[in-house]
Design a protein around this motif. Structure first.
Motif, mmCIF file in Angstrom:
data_model
loop_
_atom_site.group_PDB
_atom_site.id
_atom_site.type_symbol
_atom_site.label_atom_id
_atom_site.label_comp_id
_atom_site.label_asym_id
_atom_site.label_seq_id
_atom_site.Cartn_x
_atom_site.Cartn_y
_atom_site.Cartn_z
ATOM 1 N N GLN A 238 21.798 85.835 28.878
ATOM 2 C CA GLN A 238 22.632 86.734 29.671
ATOM 3 C C GLN A 238 24.103 86.363 29.556
ATOM 4 O OE1 GLN A 238 22.199 89.431 31.658
ATOM 5 N NE2 GLN A 238 20.045 89.626 31.099
ATOM 6 N N SER A 239 24.375 85.069 29.604
ATOM 7 C CA SER A 239 25.770 84.624 29.530
ATOM 8 C C SER A 239 26.351 84.798 28.139
ATOM 9 C CB SER A 239 25.863 83.153 29.954
ATOM 10 O OG SER A 239 25.054 82.347 29.113
ATOM 11 N N GLY A 240 25.523 85.120 27.161
ATOM 12 C CA GLY A 240 26.015 85.289 25.803
ATOM 13 C C GLY A 240 26.542 86.678 25.511
ATOM 14 N N TYR A 241 26.423 87.600 26.469
ATOM 15 C CA TYR A 241 26.918 88.961 26.276
ATOM 16 C C TYR A 241 28.222 89.140 27.042
ATOM 17 C CZ TYR A 241 22.443 90.400 24.274
ATOM 18 O OH TYR A 241 21.339 90.534 23.482
ATOM 19 N N SER A 242 29.167 89.865 26.441
ATOM 20 C CA SER A 242 30.448 90.178 27.083
ATOM 21 C C SER A 242 30.788 91.637 26.788
ATOM 22 C CB SER A 242 31.569 89.271 26.566
ATOM 23 O OG SER A 242 31.282 87.910 26.830
ATOM 24 N N LEU A 243 31.391 92.293 27.808
ATOM 25 C CA LEU A 243 31.780 93.704 27.677
ATOM 26 C C LEU A 243 33.299 93.797 27.657
ATOM 27 C CD1 LEU A 243 30.829 96.685 27.620
ATOM 28 C CD2 LEU A 243 31.059 96.692 30.108
ATOM 29 N N TYR A 244 33.826 94.639 26.746
ATOM 30 C CA TYR A 244 35.268 94.812 26.596
ATOM 31 C C TYR A 244 35.608 96.305 26.655
ATOM 32 C CZ TYR A 244 35.509 89.957 25.037
ATOM 33 O OH TYR A 244 35.426 88.589 24.970
ATOM 34 N N LYS A 245 36.796 96.592 27.212
ATOM 35 C CA LYS A 245 37.340 97.962 27.240
ATOM 36 C C LYS A 245 38.728 97.921 26.629
ATOM 37 C CE LYS A 245 38.961 101.634 30.295
ATOM 38 N NZ LYS A 245 40.404 101.505 29.963
ATOM 39 N N ASP A 246 38.897 98.687 25.569
ATOM 40 C CA ASP A 246 40.176 98.743 24.862
ATOM 41 C C ASP A 246 40.677 97.342 24.524
ATOM 42 O OD1 ASP A 246 40.178 101.523 25.041
ATOM 43 O OD2 ASP A 246 41.226 101.504 26.968
ATOM 44 N N GLY A 247 39.730 96.471 24.145
ATOM 45 C CA GLY A 247 40.080 95.112 23.745
ATOM 46 C C GLY A 247 40.244 94.138 24.888
ATOM 47 N N GLN A 248 40.128 94.578 26.132
ATOM 48 C CA GLN A 248 40.301 93.722 27.294
ATOM 49 C C GLN A 248 38.933 93.368 27.894
ATOM 50 O OE1 GLN A 248 43.315 92.503 28.166
ATOM 51 N NE2 GLN A 248 44.147 93.653 26.414
ATOM 52 N N PHE A 249 38.756 92.078 28.242
ATOM 53 C CA PHE A 249 37.486 91.610 28.803
ATOM 54 C C PHE A 249 37.211 92.276 30.148
ATOM 55 C CE2 PHE A 249 35.314 88.615 31.651
ATOM 56 C CZ PHE A 249 34.107 88.460 30.975
ATOM 57 N N ILE A 250 35.969 92.750 30.318
ATOM 58 C CA ILE A 250 35.565 93.395 31.572
ATOM 59 C C ILE A 250 34.630 92.490 32.362
ATOM 60 C CG2 ILE A 250 34.423 95.383 32.609
ATOM 61 C CD1 ILE A 250 37.099 96.024 31.335
ATOM 62 N N SER A 251 33.504 92.074 31.757
ATOM 63 C CA SER A 251 32.538 91.248 32.463
ATOM 64 C C SER A 251 31.599 90.615 31.449
ATOM 65 C CB SER A 251 31.742 92.082 33.482
ATOM 66 O OG SER A 251 30.934 93.033 32.792
ATOM 67 N N SER A 252 30.815 89.643 31.912
ATOM 68 C CA SER A 252 29.790 89.017 31.090
ATOM 69 C C SER A 252 28.416 89.440 31.601
ATOM 70 C CB SER A 252 29.934 87.493 31.123
ATOM 71 O OG SER A 252 29.774 87.010 32.444
ATOM 72 N N GLY A 253 27.425 89.348 30.752
ATOM 73 C CA GLY A 253 26.078 89.773 31.117
ATOM 74 C C GLY A 253 25.621 90.929 30.260
ATOM 75 N N GLN A 254 24.314 91.116 30.222
ATOM 76 C CA GLN A 254 23.761 92.157 29.375
ATOM 77 C C GLN A 254 23.976 93.548 29.958
ATOM 78 O OE1 GLN A 254 19.672 91.464 28.380
ATOM 79 N NE2 GLN A 254 19.667 92.917 26.685
ATOM 80 N N ARG A 255 24.162 93.650 31.283
ATOM 81 C CA ARG A 255 24.355 94.953 31.922
ATOM 82 C C ARG A 255 25.620 94.935 32.763
ATOM 83 N NH1 ARG A 255 19.386 96.706 35.298
ATOM 84 N NH2 ARG A 255 20.470 98.709 35.181
ATOM 85 N N HIS A 256 26.289 96.092 32.798
ATOM 86 C CA HIS A 256 27.483 96.260 33.618
ATOM 87 C C HIS A 256 27.423 97.654 34.231
ATOM 88 C CE1 HIS A 256 31.617 95.745 34.975
ATOM 89 N NE2 HIS A 256 31.851 96.979 34.544
ATOM 90 N N ILE A 257 27.588 97.720 35.553
ATOM 91 C CA ILE A 257 27.453 98.981 36.288
ATOM 92 C C ILE A 257 28.785 99.335 36.935
ATOM 93 C CG2 ILE A 257 26.262 100.180 38.156
ATOM 94 C CD1 ILE A 257 23.886 98.340 37.707
ATOM 95 N N ILE A 258 29.226 100.584 36.739
ATOM 96 C CA ILE A 258 30.372 101.146 37.454
ATOM 97 C C ILE A 258 29.817 102.243 38.359
ATOM 98 C CG2 ILE A 258 32.604 102.285 37.250
ATOM 99 C CD1 ILE A 258 32.898 101.117 34.491
ATOM 100 N N SER A 259 29.844 101.998 39.651
ATOM 101 C CA SER A 259 29.179 102.907 40.590
ATOM 102 C C SER A 259 29.984 104.178 40.849
ATOM 103 C CB SER A 259 28.908 102.188 41.916
ATOM 104 O OG SER A 259 30.127 101.697 42.464
ATOM 105 N N ASP A 260 31.314 104.100 40.776
ATOM 106 C CA ASP A 260 32.164 105.273 41.050
ATOM 107 C C ASP A 260 33.141 105.422 39.892
ATOM 108 O OD1 ASP A 260 33.469 107.390 42.189
ATOM 109 O OD2 ASP A 260 34.560 106.206 43.678
#
Length: 550
Positions: A238-260
């Motif tokens: 899980q800690s080996g996954y990272s999410l990026y938006k437009d080259g900027q780090f968002i969060s780590s983990g296999q899943r990322h949820i934006i509720s709104d």
């Protein structure tokens, strides 16, 4: 008939050659799954004819050795096959040898006069091919060796298989696709194979993908889940996954949820995977980017008027602008019919992003608004006034006239200030000049004026009136001279701001006066001094200041 006699002769001959009872064996080693022939030969006395042959096994039952004919044992069809004859060869073939075939075998035969069971036993050993994969766990890019071992004499030719697919070389550079189960076998006898051995190939993440739970556009306010996945050995934690938006780090983990979800969340997303294994010195592997498109109804709707000042008879364009995704596909224009918002109504006057009025009239003046719409909703702009200027009413010249008036006013004030300053300077210079003349004439009168000399030029003197003074009295000439000098000195020192100028004219005795003197106005207040010897008259005009002097 002839064949029977020939067979009988051969049996007799072989029996004659053997001359005694006996069975000879040769121990065998068989590979599991292979077919093996147990070599055997037998002999019997002269004049005996073999009528039957059979093979048996020695089995242990309750710890005791017992003989069992092969025909009495349960076995697959054609598992045991007698390949000998009835006159000396007693070979036995066992097909598809299995581990339970290992053990001791015996042979027995029956003749026309007797029967015989072998006194010794033949031993069959069942062995397996053993596959050796070195190393069994390898990092992608390193080499692997395949070795096939057996306790029985190893066949000269061995082939290798990986998950049923033929392997070309027993030595190779491992790739992630080479992971699998390997076994060796005898060519032509694929049932003679080793137990499979697994090859574990460690490799960096591959096929890293980022997915979104919604396809197409995402409506603002909804919930979005990003999921990152990959193929890797060992698997990515899980800690080996990272999410990026437009080259900027968002969060780590296999899943990322934006509720709104909001419009600001639109952009390019990708995930990154890491499992401590590098590939060509690359540790972090990126997924392909996906574009998150957030949909929302029109907002921030505004109206612009071009030109801002509209004259009657000219043209004007009203342009509607909005922020929407997808872009607004419908624009509708409205004009408020009355000035009171509480009782007014909206009248549709056009469609399209631009409302063009080619020849405006006074009736076009009023409040306008536009309504923008897309598939998600609609919204109105604020109301914008449209003011129409009439023809020839001069309204358009008001700013120019106002500017000209301001310039003229400033110019006039400046001229007045300059004129006043110039007059002040001239007046000061004239005062200084007159003062100098006054001083010089009075001093000249006392020394050289004769009784017959006529003084026609006016003399100026500074005269101060006291607050408690009585009507002005004229002193004798000498006293006047002293008084005038004293007043001049006092005026120049203490009362310069309260100076009053007086014109003194000295008339001669002769009544024949110059024309310009006779025509001069008589002073309002005049006096004469009769006791003077020169019988001259001095006229003076005295003006008192409105300010009370000390």
């Amino acid at each position: 008939m002839m064949e029977s006699w020939i067979l009988m002769i051969l049996v007799i001959v072989s029996g004659v050659q053997s001359g005694d009872w006996g069975v000879t064996f040769e121990n065998q080693c068989a590979l599991k799954g292979a077919s093996v022939v147990i070599k055997c030969s037998y002999s019997y006395p002269f004049a005996h004819i073999v009528t039957s042959v059979s093979w048996g096994r020695i089995l242990y039952v309750s710890g005791q050795r017992k003989l069992f004919l092969l025909s009495s044992l349960s076995s697959p069809q054609n598992h045991y096959k007698y390949v000998g004859n009835y006159y000396g060869n007693c070979d036995l073939q066992i097909n598809n040898v299995q581990n339970n075939d290992e053990g001791e075998y015996y042979f027995r035969f029956v003749t026309t006069f007797n029967k015989w069971t072998s006194k010794t036993f033949v031993h069959l050993s069942v062995k397996e091919l053993t596959a050796v994969v070195e190393p069994s766990t390898v990092t992608e890019g390193n080499y692997v060796n395949l070795t096939c071992l057996s306790a029985c004499p190893t066949p000269t030719t061995i082939v290798w298989f990986r998950d049923g697919q033929l392997v070309q070389k027993p030595v190779f550079q491992a790739m992630r696709e080479d992971a699998g189960r390997y076994y060796c076998a005898v060519p032509g006898q694929q049932t003679v194979r080793s137990a499979p051995v697994a090859l574990n190939v460690l490799y960096a993440p591959k096929k890293v993908t980022l997915s979104v739970n919604q396809s197409g556009g995402v409506v603002r306010g909804s919930s979005v889940t990003f999921t990152c996945s990959s193929e890797a050995n060992p698997p990515v934690r899980q800690s080996g996954y990272s999410l990026y938006k437009d080259g900027q780090f968002i969060s780590s983990g296999q899943r990322h949820i934006i509720s709104d979800i909001q419009s600001s969340h639109s952009g390019q997303y990708h995930c990154q995977a890491w499992n401590s294994i590098s590939w060509r010195d690359v540790h972090l592997i990126n997924s392909t980017e996906i574009h998150l498109d957030v949909w929302y109804p029109p907002m921030d709707i505004s109206v612009s008027v071009d030109p801002a000042q509209v004259a009657e008879g000219s043209s004007v364009n009203l342009t509607c602008s909005s922020v929407a995704n997808p872009a607004a596909d419908s624009y509708t224009w409205y004009k408020r019919t009355t000035g009171s918002p509480s009782s007014s109504s909206l009248l549709q006057v056009g469609t399209g992003q631009v409302l063009s009025l080619s020849s405006v009239e006074a009736s076009h003046a009023g409040l306008y608004l536009c309504r923008a719409r897309n598939r998600l909703g609609e919204d109105n702009s604020t109301e914008v006034p449209l003011t129409i200027e009439g023809k020839g009413d001069g309204r358009h010249t008001l700013p120019v006239l106002a500017g000209v008036g301001v310039v003229l006013f400033v110019t006039l004030i400046t001229a007045l200030l300059l004129f006043w300053r110039k007059q002040r300077i001239l007046r000061e210079k004239k005062q200084q000049q007159q003062q100098t003349e006054f001083d010089s004439r009075f001093s000249g009168r006392g020394s050289s004026a004769s009784a017959n000399q006529v003084q026609l030029d006016p003399l100026y003197a500074n005269i101060h009136t006291s607050q408690s003074s009585s009507p002005l009295d004229i002193a004798p000439q000498s006293q006047r001279n002293w008084q005038n000098e004293h007043d001049v000195n006092m005026a120049s020192t203490s009362f310069e701001d309260e100076v009053t100028y007086s014109v003194v004219t000295i008339k001669p005795r002769n009544h024949t006066l110059p024309h310009h003197i006779n025509n001069s106005k008589a002073p309002r207040d005049s006096w004469s001094r009769a006791g003077e010897s020169d019988s001259s008259v001095i006229y003076a005009t005295v003006a008192s200041s409105s300010k009370q002097l000390p």
